[in-house]
Design a protein around this motif. Structure first.
Motif, PDB file in Angstrom:
ATOM      1  N   HIS A  12       0.856  -1.183   0.000  1.00  0.00           N
ATOM      2  CA  HIS A  12       0.000   0.000   0.000  1.00  0.00           C
ATOM      3  C   HIS A  12       0.892   1.233   0.000  1.00  0.00           C
ATOM      4  N   GLU A  17       4.213   0.092   3.536  1.00  0.00           N
ATOM      5  CA  GLU A  17       3.032  -0.451   4.221  1.00  0.00           C
ATOM      6  C   GLU A  17       2.428  -1.589   3.404  1.00  0.00           C
ATOM      7  N   THR A  19      -1.225  -4.280   3.223  1.00  0.00           N
ATOM      8  CA  THR A  19      -2.539  -4.648   3.741  1.00  0.00           C
ATOM      9  C   THR A  19      -2.390  -6.037   4.360  1.00  0.00           C
ATOM     10  N   GLU A  21      -4.714  -9.520   5.822  1.00  0.00           N
ATOM     11  CA  GLU A  21      -5.960 -10.247   6.043  1.00  0.00           C
ATOM     12  C   GLU A  21      -5.865 -10.786   7.474  1.00  0.00           C
ATOM     13  N   VAL A  54      -5.925   1.544  10.459  1.00  0.00           N
ATOM     14  CA  VAL A  54      -7.016   1.080   9.613  1.00  0.00           C
ATOM     15  C   VAL A  54      -7.260   2.147   8.559  1.00  0.00           C
ATOM     16  N   HIS A  55      -7.300   1.713   7.289  1.00  0.00           N
ATOM     17  CA  HIS A  55      -7.536   2.621   6.172  1.00  0.00           C
ATOM     18  C   HIS A  55      -8.573   1.975   5.254  1.00  0.00           C
ATOM     19  N   SER A  56      -9.703   2.659   5.051  1.00  0.00           N
ATOM     20  CA  SER A  56     -10.788   2.145   4.201  1.00  0.00           C
ATOM     21  C   SER A  56     -11.194   0.725   4.592  1.00  0.00           C
ATOM     22  N   LYS A  58      -9.474  -1.610   5.941  1.00  0.00           N
ATOM     23  CA  LYS A  58      -8.403  -2.612   5.919  1.00  0.00           C
ATOM     24  C   LYS A  58      -7.314  -2.220   6.905  1.00  0.00           C
ATOM     25  N   LEU A  60      -3.591  -1.762   7.824  1.00  0.00           N
ATOM     26  CA  LEU A  60      -2.304  -1.549   7.171  1.00  0.00           C
ATOM     27  C   LEU A  60      -1.211  -1.652   8.223  1.00  0.00           C
ATOM     28  N   ARG A  76       4.290 -10.285   0.141  1.00  0.00           N
ATOM     29  CA  ARG A  76       2.917 -10.671  -0.193  1.00  0.00           C
ATOM     30  C   ARG A  76       2.688 -12.174  -0.004  1.00  0.00           C
TER      31      ARG A  76
END
Length: 196
Positions: A12, A17, A19, A21, A54-56, A58, A60, A76
């Motif tokens: 991100h 940064e 994201t 899960e 937290v951004h949108s 999600k 980070l 990733r």
């Protein structure tokens, strides 16, 4: 004991940064700044969380030493693993860690054996127990209070009260129509058409 607490997603921005899960009910405890996490593959870690936000919708995270998009993208699909005391219990009364539920015997209220929990699947809407039956087949049982009525860690069992058809292919079909209407046009029912 090791628990998978997150999986790293895409990079991100350009400052390192990523994201994530989240795979824990306690992200504030497991994924806070300063947390040191093992990784799978092991060669990617251990990773120390530097910042989180937290951004949108999600989460980070930024890890110490990961400063650009390329380094973040290289992480990733890496699993983040926390080292947890096996005797530790979640803060909420009716919550359990996966390792506490694995291998529990699944039984009905009358003691009838259904099988053994071999996996817990975390879906967005609910968690599922994957249960291996004595004949080797598998069942999926939603981990919801209406179905899983008791978890007894001392006795190593999960008591369930399944609705018709969940554990038995011979589902009980109950019609909400009056007996006189039950013999109506079956082809209309099968195609989803309503009759006036």
């Amino acid at each position: 004991m090791q628990l998978v607490v997150a999986r790293i997603g895409r990079a991100h921005g350009i400052k390192g940064e990523v994201t994530v899960e989240v795979r824990t009910d306690e992200p504030e405890l497991r994924l806070g700044p300063g947390a040191v996490l093992l990784t799978d593959p092991a060669s990617a870690g251990p990773l120390t969380i530097e910042t989180g936000k937290v951004h949108s919708g999600k989460l980070l995270l930024r890890f110490e030493g990961v400063r650009d998009r390329n380094a973040a993208e290289a992480l990733r699909n890496t699993l983040l693993i926390a080292e947890v005391d096996p005797t530790e219990m979640p803060e909420e009364e009716d919550e359990y860690y996966d390792h506490q539920l694995m291998d529990l015997d699944v039984v009905l209220a009358d003691g009838t054996e259904i099988g053994r929990i071999t996996e817990i699947s975390h879906l967005p809407s609910q968690d599922l127990f994957i249960v291996e039956r004595p004949d080797g087949t598998e069942l999926m049982i939603p981990f919801v209070g209406e179905i899983v009525t008791e978890i007894d860690l001392e006795e190593q069992r999960a008591v369930i009260d399944p609705p018709p058809g969940l554990i038995d292919d011979r589902a009980e079909i109950v019609s909400s129509r009056d007996d006189g209407e039950a013999s109506g046009d079956e082809s209309g029912e099968a195609s989803g058409e309503e009759t006036a």
